[in-house]
Design a protein around this motif. Structure first.
Motif, mmCIF file in Angstrom:
data_model
loop_
_atom_site.group_PDB
_atom_site.id
_atom_site.type_symbol
_atom_site.label_atom_id
_atom_site.label_comp_id
_atom_site.label_asym_id
_atom_site.label_seq_id
_atom_site.Cartn_x
_atom_site.Cartn_y
_atom_site.Cartn_z
ATOM 1 N N GLY A 3 162.450 64.967 118.454
ATOM 2 C CA GLY A 3 161.369 65.731 119.068
ATOM 3 C C GLY A 3 161.685 66.138 120.493
ATOM 4 O O GLY A 3 162.704 66.792 120.755
ATOM 5 N N ASP A 4 160.821 65.736 121.425
ATOM 6 C CA ASP A 4 160.999 66.084 122.837
ATOM 7 C C ASP A 4 161.394 64.869 123.676
ATOM 8 O O ASP A 4 161.227 64.872 124.901
ATOM 9 C CB ASP A 4 159.697 66.653 123.428
ATOM 10 C CG ASP A 4 159.344 68.013 122.858
ATOM 11 O OD1 ASP A 4 160.148 68.565 122.083
ATOM 12 O OD2 ASP A 4 158.254 68.513 123.188
ATOM 13 N N ALA A 5 161.896 63.799 123.043
ATOM 14 C CA ALA A 5 162.302 62.625 123.818
ATOM 15 C C ALA A 5 163.628 62.911 124.513
ATOM 16 O O ALA A 5 163.725 62.885 125.742
ATOM 17 C CB ALA A 5 162.407 61.405 122.916
ATOM 18 N N THR B 35 156.713 63.866 115.301
ATOM 19 C CA THR B 35 157.234 62.969 116.351
ATOM 20 C C THR B 35 156.199 62.655 117.421
ATOM 21 O O THR B 35 156.194 61.555 117.961
ATOM 22 C CB THR B 35 158.472 63.569 117.058
ATOM 23 O OG1 THR B 35 158.096 64.792 117.726
ATOM 24 C CG2 THR B 35 159.596 63.839 116.075
ATOM 25 N N HIS B 36 155.340 63.650 117.751
ATOM 26 C CA HIS B 36 154.348 63.411 118.808
ATOM 27 C C HIS B 36 153.272 64.474 118.784
ATOM 28 O O HIS B 36 153.350 65.430 118.024
ATOM 29 C CB HIS B 36 155.010 63.293 120.181
ATOM 30 C CG HIS B 36 155.565 64.572 120.731
ATOM 31 N ND1 HIS B 36 156.643 65.227 120.175
ATOM 32 C CD2 HIS B 36 155.190 65.337 121.791
ATOM 33 C CE1 HIS B 36 156.908 66.311 120.872
ATOM 34 N NE2 HIS B 36 156.032 66.413 121.859
ATOM 35 N N ARG B 37 152.271 64.323 119.622
ATOM 36 C CA ARG B 37 151.005 65.025 119.461
ATOM 37 C C ARG B 37 150.960 66.461 119.974
ATOM 38 O O ARG B 37 149.970 67.155 119.764
ATOM 39 C CB ARG B 37 149.892 64.244 120.161
ATOM 40 C CG ARG B 37 150.026 64.204 121.682
ATOM 41 C CD ARG B 37 148.854 63.501 122.348
ATOM 42 N NE ARG B 37 148.852 63.667 123.790
ATOM 43 C CZ ARG B 37 149.363 62.801 124.648
ATOM 44 N NH1 ARG B 37 149.959 61.702 124.207
ATOM 45 N NH2 ARG B 37 149.294 63.027 125.944
ATOM 46 N N HIS B 38 151.979 66.949 120.651
ATOM 47 C CA HIS B 38 151.876 68.277 121.263
ATOM 48 C C HIS B 38 151.753 69.378 120.215
ATOM 49 O O HIS B 38 152.362 69.320 119.152
ATOM 50 C CB HIS B 38 153.071 68.537 122.184
ATOM 51 C CG HIS B 38 152.973 67.784 123.473
ATOM 52 N ND1 HIS B 38 154.062 67.458 124.233
ATOM 53 C CD2 HIS B 38 151.885 67.294 124.130
ATOM 54 C CE1 HIS B 38 153.663 66.792 125.316
ATOM 55 N NE2 HIS B 38 152.353 66.677 125.265
ATOM 56 N N ASN B 39 150.974 70.406 120.605
ATOM 57 C CA ASN B 39 150.616 71.425 119.629
ATOM 58 C C ASN B 39 151.819 72.190 119.074
ATOM 59 O O ASN B 39 151.791 72.616 117.916
ATOM 60 C CB ASN B 39 149.612 72.404 120.247
ATOM 61 C CG ASN B 39 148.853 73.130 119.169
ATOM 62 O OD1 ASN B 39 148.295 72.500 118.276
ATOM 63 N ND2 ASN B 39 148.875 74.456 119.209
ATOM 64 N N ASP B 40 152.858 72.364 119.870
ATOM 65 C CA ASP B 40 154.030 73.089 119.348
ATOM 66 C C ASP B 40 154.795 72.262 118.308
ATOM 67 O O ASP B 40 155.774 72.731 117.736
ATOM 68 C CB ASP B 40 154.960 73.552 120.489
ATOM 69 C CG ASP B 40 155.534 72.415 121.299
ATOM 70 O OD1 ASP B 40 154.781 71.502 121.695
ATOM 71 O OD2 ASP B 40 156.761 72.424 121.559
ATOM 72 N N HIS B 41 154.317 71.035 118.045
ATOM 73 C CA HIS B 41 154.933 70.180 117.020
ATOM 74 C C HIS B 41 153.999 69.926 115.833
ATOM 75 O O HIS B 41 154.454 69.480 114.781
ATOM 76 C CB HIS B 41 155.374 68.853 117.642
ATOM 77 C CG HIS B 41 156.377 69.039 118.730
ATOM 78 N ND1 HIS B 41 157.694 68.679 118.609
ATOM 79 C CD2 HIS B 41 156.266 69.610 119.959
ATOM 80 C CE1 HIS B 41 158.345 69.002 119.718
ATOM 81 N NE2 HIS B 41 157.501 69.568 120.555
ATOM 82 N N ILE B 42 152.714 70.169 116.017
ATOM 83 C CA ILE B 42 151.746 69.859 114.943
ATOM 84 C C ILE B 42 150.869 71.045 114.557
ATOM 85 O O ILE B 42 150.095 70.955 113.599
ATOM 86 C CB ILE B 42 150.823 68.683 115.338
ATOM 87 C CG1 ILE B 42 149.932 69.053 116.540
ATOM 88 C CG2 ILE B 42 151.631 67.427 115.645
ATOM 89 C CD1 ILE B 42 148.847 68.016 116.833
ATOM 90 N N GLY C 11 157.249 57.991 126.541
ATOM 91 C CA GLY C 11 157.678 58.535 127.834
ATOM 92 C C GLY C 11 157.250 59.984 127.972
ATOM 93 O O GLY C 11 156.426 60.308 128.814
ATOM 94 N N HIS C 12 157.829 60.856 127.126
ATOM 95 C CA HIS C 12 157.345 62.249 127.099
ATOM 96 C C HIS C 12 155.853 62.210 126.779
ATOM 97 O O HIS C 12 155.040 62.799 127.482
ATOM 98 C CB HIS C 12 158.140 63.043 126.057
ATOM 99 C CG HIS C 12 157.640 64.436 125.833
ATOM 100 N ND1 HIS C 12 157.696 65.411 126.794
ATOM 101 C CD2 HIS C 12 157.076 65.016 124.749
ATOM 102 C CE1 HIS C 12 157.182 66.528 126.312
ATOM 103 N NE2 HIS C 12 156.788 66.326 125.078
ATOM 104 N N THR C 13 155.493 61.491 125.704
ATOM 105 C CA THR C 13 154.109 61.067 125.449
ATOM 106 C C THR C 13 154.165 59.610 125.015
ATOM 107 O O THR C 13 155.216 59.133 124.574
ATOM 108 C CB THR C 13 153.425 61.891 124.331
ATOM 109 O OG1 THR C 13 154.131 61.666 123.100
ATOM 110 C CG2 THR C 13 153.411 63.379 124.664
HETATM 111 ZN ZN ZN Z 1 156.226 67.847 123.537
#
Ligand code: ZN
Ligand code: FE
Length: 260
Positions: free
Chosen positions: A130-132, A55-62, A111-113
């Motif tokens: 994700g974190d949206a 969903t997005h680039r943050h490390n806890d997701h990738i 928004g979040h990213t």
């Molecule tokens: Zn995030």
């Protein structure tokens, strides 16, 4: 029949396993922030990985993507970002793709990213966001204006009322406590908080949520309501002129809550 399973990881993340057909052993994973919990799950249930969705680039997701790819050289579906070079299928707003007979619809939710996307399954009315949007809350706003993020959340709020929401974190309890500070008289919210307190006391997951419940209890989707405006006035001394402004103010207040 679609099966969705949570893999809890870190303090409060969930990686989601999507199994399109329980009679078959191929599954997909959304936002694997670490590889080992996913590999363990696949091994225990004798499944194999068919694709990775981001969903997005943050490390806890990738964070688990590289390791997973060494075991399973699969396609990685996600947004275009220098921070996610592993993505092989670039996705943006309104894109569609098919995986194991599931029809995914991509919704851009910056928004979040700025690159954040959500995956929606229209036939199953199922959303991975994700974190949206969180149960009872939303992600912090790191990129872009409040108006951009407000518009993103409005897109999700416009999905069918019975859409199931699979977000990436177990933040529901603290989100709802903040929500109750915003709208102390909201009966739906009081009832939901009570239910979630019971779930968490028993270490149970509070997800998925559903859109209708979010529209009734999530303060970040309720910025047009009087409760939010009164609360913002009480905190900042000013009444926001627009819903997007109210959203930005509410998000900023929560960033330092309950420290202020
Ligand atoms: Zn995030
Ligand atoms: Fe996250």
């Amino acid at each position: 029949m679609l099966k969705i399973t949570s893999i809890p990881a870190f303090e409060n993340n969930y990686f989601w396993i999507i199994q399109p057909d329980p009679a078959q052993d191929t599954v997909f994973v959304v936002d694997p922030g670490a590889a080992q919990p996913v590999l363990d799950y696949l091994c225990t249930h004798q499944l194999k990985l068919g694709a990775i969705l981001i969903t997005h680039r943050h490390n806890d997701h990738i964070g688990g993507v590289n390791d997973l790819l060494t075991h399973y050289p699969v396609s990685v579906y996600g947004p275009r970002s220098d921070a996610i070079p592993q993505v092989t299928v670039y996705l943006g707003d309104n894109d569609h793709f098919e995986l194991g007979e599931l029809n995914f619809h991509v919704i851009a939710v910056p928004g979040h990213t700025w690159e954040h996307i959500a995956f929606y399954l229209p036939q199953q009315k199922t959303l991975f966001c994700g974190d949206a949007l969180f149960a009872g809350g939303c992600g912090r706003r790191f990129d872009g204006t409040a108006e951009i993020m407000w518009d993103s959340l409005q897109k999700l709020a416009a999905l069918p009322d019975d859409t199931r929401i699979y977000c990436a974190h177990e933040y529901t309890l603290s989100n709802l406590r903040f929500a109750l500070a915003v709208e102390p008289d909201n009966a739906d919210l009081q009832e939901r908080l009570h239910h979630v307190e019971q779930l968490r006391a028993n270490h149970q997951i509070t997800l998925p949520s559903i859109i209708l419940l979010e529209k009734r209890t999530n303060p970040f989707l309720r910025c047009q309501e009087n409760g939010a405006k009164i609360f913002i006035k009480s905190q900042l001394g000013e009444t926001p002129a627009t819903a997007a402004e109210a959203f930005g103010a509410l998000r900023a207040i929560k960033d330092t809550w309950p420290a202020r």
